[in-house]
Design an enzyme around this catalytic site. Structure first.
Site, short mmCIF file in Angstrom:
data_model
loop_
_atom_site.label_atom_id
_atom_site.label_comp_id
_atom_site.label_asym_id
_atom_site.label_seq_id
_atom_site.Cartn_x
_atom_site.Cartn_y
_atom_site.Cartn_z
N ASP A 207 37.59 104.90 47.92
CA ASP A 207 36.34 105.13 48.65
C ASP A 207 35.30 105.59 47.63
O ASP A 207 35.65 106.16 46.58
CB ASP A 207 36.58 106.20 49.72
CG ASP A 207 35.30 106.66 50.37
OD1 ASP A 207 34.56 105.81 50.89
OD2 ASP A 207 35.04 107.88 50.32
N ASP B 222 31.77 107.35 48.25
CA ASP B 222 31.08 108.62 48.48
C ASP B 222 32.06 109.70 48.94
O ASP B 222 32.77 109.53 49.94
CB ASP B 222 29.98 108.45 49.52
CG ASP B 222 28.95 107.41 49.09
OD1 ASP B 222 28.62 107.38 47.89
OD2 ASP B 222 28.51 106.62 49.95
#
Length: 548
Positions: free
Chosen positions: A364, A366
């Site tokens: 991922d 952020d």
């Protein structure tokens, strides 16, 4: 001093059968005390496919345990049980008691389970309950009822099977390549034994009623022949003896199909000879066709009798419907069995041991690789989380592919342009080095797309772009949507909690690490999924934050 009682959690994979609530009711009614405690918790794995309404389950407030539901996404009981026990081990349970959602627990089950667990020495990895299948007293059982009753003699059936958590961790749990409730329990038992653990039979008992079934259920269960092919691939030609599995009827089915093929080939040759005017060849072909048809008829008739004679007798209301079922399905079962076995042989011709090796790590963006700046469109605002460069470099150094899967709903909400997001991604690549795949979802939540996490679209697309199977991927993220997207796609996951990670997301995660470095170290370890979870990790304080 009296030793502390052994602790356990209960894991129940379910496809939403109405019997699930009855199972929970019979569990809640158990008589427990300090020496014979109930479970620390019950984890129900909702293994229904697609987007479904949450299961509505309830237990009395008087019980000391709670029911927690996590999603399995219809990937089968092996994957569902893995999801359940990996979530349940965070309770600190020493044992995981697996139950099916269509069984009933008689009075005294919990007390006898506690006694069974207490009787297990340190080298015992599992204890099996005894299964009672109630059959009609007024008539002989049908084929499906006899099939269910065979559970009474089955070895290591997970309808009621308790495994030591350490044993599950040692072998990385169930092999998720078994998609049905068939052979996945025998495979696990074999691997646990080969890892040095003993398996024993306990004294507790459960009741397993016969589920309602339609007329073609015996035809559908022939798909298990593909799982037999996987067992042979994994455990060799002597796997039935090693797994204490009864001999199957595949050789008889293969002979029946061969006879049918002989009849068909002879008939086709006869037609060709007739067209060409070759009378001797036509006669020979007809003889072959007749012999094949006779053999097929004899084998099929014998199969019908073998299945019908133990069943309801003439005069029983169930006799004629059962005779019709047996006649129709006995004609088609041999072909289905051979087709599934051949399909299994081909599919698993190169299958290796479980767990599948990791070939790609997906991150991922952020909150995982970079600090989360809500709807960030400014490359200058990109700041790596501590250890991000070292973690990504370690994955590359191990020869694995690296990718990013990121929700970017700011585009769909009109808060960002695609060009701004691409500029931020370019800055991430500048700081961390090039990634082999980038997948982002530009949609707002209300657009109901297939790619936005927790749906699996981006994980599947990244795996395809990297040339790997989703099962060979691990997704590292900071919120439950990352975990759920991996689970739905058939990938593995490690959750690295941050200030925005919810308590229930940490509790439901199969594997949790305190930092990104620890997550990558767990992935790179030989038993990645078995050792990735860290039950002692502390969740960061909950704070408001963006979930793009």
């Amino acid at each position: 001093m009296t030793a502390a009682p052994t602790t356990y959690a209960v894991v129940v994979p379910s496809v939403g059968r109405p019997t699930l609530q009855w199972l929970l009711d019979t569990l809640a009614a158990q008589d427990v005390d300090a020496e014979h405690p109930g479970p620390l918790e019950v984890v129900v794995v909702d293994d229904r496919r697609g987007d479904v309404e949450p299961l509505r389950l309830g237990v009395p407030d008087t019980v000391a345990w709670s029911v927690r539901t996590v999603r399995g996404y219809g990937r089968g009981p092996a994957a569902a049980r893995n999801r359940g026990w990996r979530a349940a081990r965070r309770s600190g349970a020493q044992w995981i008691a697996f139950l099916d959602d269509d069984v009933e627990l008689p009075a005294g089950w919990a007390r006898r389970l506690a006694e069974d667990l207490a009787a297990c020495g340190p080298g015992t990895g599992a204890t099996q309950g005894r299964i009672d299948v109630p059959l009609p007293a007024s008539r002989r059982p049908t084929d499906w009822e006899r099939n269910t009753a065979s559970l009474e003699d089955a070895d290591w059936a997970t309808a009621d099977m308790a495994y030591r958590t350490a044993a599950l961790e040692a072998v990385s749990g169930f092999d998720e390549r078994f998609p049905r409730a068939y052979r996945e329990d025998a495979d696990l038992a074999l691997r646990v034994r080969r890892a040095g653990w003993q398996l024993v039979r306990g004294q507790r008992r459960i009741t397993h009623p016969v589920r309602p079934a339609d007329d073609l259920v015996s035809l559908r269960v022939q798909a298990g022949n593909a799982d037999d092919a996987l067992m042979r691939r994994l455990h060799g030609p002597d796997w039935r003896r090693a797994a204490e599995a009864p001999p199957g009827g595949f050789r008889r089915h293969a002979a029946t199909v061969a006879a049918l093929g002989c009849a068909g080939a002879g008939a086709a040759a006869a037609l060709t000879a007739t067209a060409l005017g070759h009378r001797p060849a036509r006669s020979a072909a007809l003889a072959v066709a007749g012999a094949g048809a006779a053999a097929w008829g004899g084998l099929t008739g014998r199969f019908v009798l073998l299945r019908t004679l133990p069943g309801p007798r003439p005069g029983d209301p169930e006799f004629l419907p059962e005779l019709s079922r047996m006649a129709r399905t006995s004609v088609t079962i041999p072909v289905a069995a051979v087709r599934h076995k051949v399909r299994g042989w081909w599919r698993h011709r190169r299958t290796g041991p479980w767990p599948v090796p990791v070939r790609a790590v997906l991150f991922d963006r952020d909150g995982t690789l970079v600090h989360d700046v809500p709807y960030n469109g400014d490359p200058d605002a990109v700041e790596l989380v501590p250890g991000a460069r070292e973690a990504v470099d370690a994955v590359r150094a191990a020869g694995m592919r690296v990718g990013v899967v990121s929700n970017q709903s700011g585009i769909g909400r009109g808060l960002l342009t695609r060009e701004q997001v691409d500029a931020v991604n370019a800055r991430v690549s500048e700081l961390l080095g090039p990634f082999d795949a980038w997948q982002l979802c530009p949609h707002a939540p209300e657009q109901d797309c297939a790619c936005r996490k927790p749906r699996p679209g981006m994980v599947l697309a990244a795996a395809a772009a990297l040339g790997v199977d989703p099962s060979e991927c691990v997704l590292i993220g900071d919120i439950g949507a990352d975990v759920e997207a991996a689970q739905a796609a058939g990938a593995r996951s490690v959750l690295v909690p941050t200030a925005v990670t919810r308590e229930e997301e940490v509790a439901a995660a199969p594997a949790v690490a305190a930092t990104l470095r620890e997550a990558v170290a767990a992935v790179l370890a030989p038993a990645a999924e078995g050792t990735a979870a860290r039950p002692g990790v502390r969740r960061a304080p909950v704070a408001a934050g963006a979930r793009s």
